[in-house]
Motif scaffolding. Structure first.
Motif, PDB file in Angstrom:
ATOM      1  N   GLY A  58       0.775  -1.231   0.000  1.00  0.00           N
ATOM      2  CA  GLY A  58       0.000   0.000   0.000  1.00  0.00           C
ATOM      3  C   GLY A  58       0.805   1.278   0.000  1.00  0.00           C
ATOM      4  N   GLY A  59       2.110   1.181   0.111  1.00  0.00           N
ATOM      5  CA  GLY A  59       2.959   2.361   0.076  1.00  0.00           C
ATOM      6  C   GLY A  59       3.635   2.700   1.388  1.00  0.00           C
ATOM      7  N   PHE A  60       3.439   1.871   2.418  1.00  0.00           N
ATOM      8  CA  PHE A  60       4.033   2.161   3.719  1.00  0.00           C
ATOM      9  C   PHE A  60       5.424   1.543   3.850  1.00  0.00           C
ATOM     10  CE2 PHE A  60      -0.404   2.597   5.865  1.00  0.00           C
ATOM     11  CZ  PHE A  60      -0.615   3.772   5.174  1.00  0.00           C
ATOM     12  N   ARG A  61       5.547   0.250   3.571  1.00  0.00           N
ATOM     13  CA  ARG A  61       6.862  -0.391   3.641  1.00  0.00           C
ATOM     14  C   ARG A  61       7.823   0.226   2.632  1.00  0.00           C
ATOM     15  NH1 ARG A  61       5.161  -6.577   3.062  1.00  0.00           N
ATOM     16  NH2 ARG A  61       3.453  -5.568   1.959  1.00  0.00           N
ATOM     17  N   SER A  62       7.296   0.578   1.458  1.00  0.00           N
ATOM     18  CA  SER A  62       8.173   1.190   0.448  1.00  0.00           C
ATOM     19  C   SER A  62       8.641   2.575   0.892  1.00  0.00           C
ATOM     20  CB  SER A  62       7.482   1.254  -0.913  1.00  0.00           C
ATOM     21  OG  SER A  62       6.297   2.020  -0.865  1.00  0.00           O
ATOM     22  N   ALA A  63       7.818   3.296   1.645  1.00  0.00           N
ATOM     23  CA  ALA A  63       8.246   4.598   2.179  1.00  0.00           C
ATOM     24  C   ALA A  63       9.391   4.407   3.167  1.00  0.00           C
ATOM     25  CB  ALA A  63       7.072   5.316   2.838  1.00  0.00           C
ATOM     26  N   LEU A  64       9.267   3.436   4.049  1.00  0.00           N
ATOM     27  CA  LEU A  64      10.334   3.156   5.009  1.00  0.00           C
ATOM     28  C   LEU A  64      11.607   2.724   4.281  1.00  0.00           C
ATOM     29  CD1 LEU A  64       8.317   1.226   7.735  1.00  0.00           C
ATOM     30  CD2 LEU A  64       9.149   3.581   7.862  1.00  0.00           C
ATOM     31  N   ALA A  65      11.452   1.881   3.270  1.00  0.00           N
ATOM     32  CA  ALA A  65      12.601   1.410   2.509  1.00  0.00           C
ATOM     33  C   ALA A  65      13.275   2.561   1.764  1.00  0.00           C
ATOM     34  CB  ALA A  65      12.170   0.315   1.533  1.00  0.00           C
ATOM     35  N   ALA A  66      12.488   3.447   1.161  1.00  0.00           N
ATOM     36  CA  ALA A  66      13.042   4.595   0.435  1.00  0.00           C
ATOM     37  C   ALA A  66      13.835   5.491   1.381  1.00  0.00           C
ATOM     38  CB  ALA A  66      11.919   5.385  -0.243  1.00  0.00           C
ATOM     39  N   ASP A  67      13.299   5.692   2.565  1.00  0.00           N
ATOM     40  CA  ASP A  67      13.990   6.513   3.560  1.00  0.00           C
ATOM     41  C   ASP A  67      15.356   5.902   3.896  1.00  0.00           C
ATOM     42  OD1 ASP A  67      14.209   8.684   5.389  1.00  0.00           O
ATOM     43  OD2 ASP A  67      13.411   7.450   7.011  1.00  0.00           O
ATOM     44  N   ASN A  68      15.377   4.595   4.112  1.00  0.00           N
ATOM     45  CA  ASN A  68      16.646   3.930   4.433  1.00  0.00           C
ATOM     46  C   ASN A  68      17.628   3.985   3.274  1.00  0.00           C
ATOM     47  OD1 ASN A  68      16.180   3.353   7.095  1.00  0.00           O
ATOM     48  ND2 ASN A  68      15.398   1.307   6.702  1.00  0.00           N
ATOM     49  N   LEU A  69      17.153   3.799   2.042  1.00  0.00           N
ATOM     50  CA  LEU A  69      18.065   3.864   0.894  1.00  0.00           C
ATOM     51  C   LEU A  69      18.656   5.259   0.756  1.00  0.00           C
ATOM     52  CD1 LEU A  69      16.388   1.660  -1.862  1.00  0.00           C
ATOM     53  CD2 LEU A  69      18.217   1.074  -0.274  1.00  0.00           C
ATOM     54  N   GLN A  70      17.867   6.272   1.017  1.00  0.00           N
ATOM     55  CA  GLN A  70      18.396   7.638   0.976  1.00  0.00           C
ATOM     56  C   GLN A  70      19.463   7.829   2.047  1.00  0.00           C
ATOM     57  OE1 GLN A  70      14.643  10.097  -0.908  1.00  0.00           O
ATOM     58  NE2 GLN A  70      15.036  10.327   1.250  1.00  0.00           N
ATOM     59  N   LYS A  71      19.239   7.260   3.216  1.00  0.00           N
ATOM     60  CA  LYS A  71      20.243   7.343   4.286  1.00  0.00           C
ATOM     61  C   LYS A  71      21.534   6.638   3.873  1.00  0.00           C
ATOM     62  CE  LYS A  71      16.902   7.638   8.044  1.00  0.00           C
ATOM     63  NZ  LYS A  71      16.226   6.889   9.133  1.00  0.00           N
ATOM     64  N   MET A  72      21.412   5.647   2.987  1.00  0.00           N
ATOM     65  CA  MET A  72      22.572   4.907   2.504  1.00  0.00           C
ATOM     66  C   MET A  72      23.262   5.625   1.339  1.00  0.00           C
ATOM     67  SD  MET A  72      21.094   1.002   2.687  1.00  0.00           S
ATOM     68  CE  MET A  72      22.659   0.209   2.223  1.00  0.00           C
ATOM     69  N   GLY A  73      22.705   6.749   0.901  1.00  0.00           N
ATOM     70  CA  GLY A  73      23.336   7.530  -0.155  1.00  0.00           C
ATOM     71  C   GLY A  73      22.702   7.430  -1.527  1.00  0.00           C
ATOM     72  N   TYR A  74      21.624   6.671  -1.667  1.00  0.00           N
ATOM     73  CA  TYR A  74      20.931   6.585  -2.954  1.00  0.00           C
ATOM     74  C   TYR A  74      20.154   7.873  -3.182  1.00  0.00           C
ATOM     75  CZ  TYR A  74      22.448   1.800  -3.332  1.00  0.00           C
ATOM     76  OH  TYR A  74      23.232   0.694  -3.430  1.00  0.00           O
ATOM     77  N   THR A  75      20.302   8.438  -4.387  1.00  0.00           N
ATOM     78  CA  THR A  75      19.816   9.795  -4.632  1.00  0.00           C
ATOM     79  C   THR A  75      18.535   9.884  -5.454  1.00  0.00           C
ATOM     80  OG1 THR A  75      21.191   9.971  -6.618  1.00  0.00           O
ATOM     81  CG2 THR A  75      22.162  10.723  -4.513  1.00  0.00           C
ATOM     82  N   GLN A  76      18.169   8.817  -6.157  1.00  0.00           N
ATOM     83  CA  GLN A  76      17.003   8.882  -7.047  1.00  0.00           C
ATOM     84  C   GLN A  76      15.998   7.793  -6.681  1.00  0.00           C
ATOM     85  OE1 GLN A  76      17.507   9.884 -11.197  1.00  0.00           O
ATOM     86  NE2 GLN A  76      19.723   9.917 -10.896  1.00  0.00           N
ATOM     87  N   VAL A  77      15.529   7.835  -5.456  1.00  0.00           N
ATOM     88  CA  VAL A  77      14.617   6.818  -4.940  1.00  0.00           C
ATOM     89  C   VAL A  77      13.219   7.410  -4.815  1.00  0.00           C
ATOM     90  CG1 VAL A  77      14.156   5.204  -3.068  1.00  0.00           C
ATOM     91  CG2 VAL A  77      16.512   5.828  -3.605  1.00  0.00           C
ATOM     92  N   LEU A  78      12.249   6.706  -5.361  1.00  0.00           N
ATOM     93  CA  LEU A  78      10.849   7.102  -5.254  1.00  0.00           C
ATOM     94  C   LEU A  78      10.052   5.949  -4.644  1.00  0.00           C
ATOM     95  CD1 LEU A  78      10.406   8.549  -8.862  1.00  0.00           C
ATOM     96  CD2 LEU A  78      10.749   9.869  -6.765  1.00  0.00           C
TER      97      LEU A  78
END
Length: 125
Positions: free
Chosen positions: A86-106
């Protein structure tokens, strides 16, 4: 039927959504239809992915995403769209990937449930 989420879970999702970028289901469908180059990642459980998933999606479940993403996606500028139920787990995952330095995560708001409701194609297996 949508899962009833606990208030504490919803609170951390709400916090993550302040830092990430979301796209709509229609945005993702249009990207696919245009043949845009991006990595479509299903962060649901393996059994959920096996039942059905968006065409062209790769499975990198939320439980292993942060551990395995650097091997699968070494370029931190790789465009990625993450989705879940529904978009909740993917939001948490996107946040973590950004913390890891990924710049183009949606994160795809509405997830696969919304995709199904629109009657868009799904793959199985």
């Amino acid at each position: 039927m949508a899962h009833q989420h606990s208030p504490r879970f919803l609170k951390i999702v709400e916090d993550a959504k302040k830092r990430i970028r979301e796209v709509t289901i229609d945005d993702v469908k249009a990207k696919l239809d245009r043949g845009e180059k991006f990595l479509l990642i299903d962060v649901r459980e393996e059994s959920e992915y096996a039942a059905d998933h968006l065409p062209g999606a790769v499975h990198l479940g939320k439980g292993i995403l942060e551990r395995d993403v650097e091997d699968r996606v070494p370029d931190q500028n790789t465009p990625m769209v993450l989705y879940c139920g529904g978009g909740f787990r993917s939001a948490l995952a996107a946040d973590n990937l950004q913390k890891m330095g990924y710049t183009q995560v949606l994160s795809m708001d509405g997830g696969i449930r919304g995709w199904r409701e629109k009657g868009f194609a799904l793959s199985r297996g």
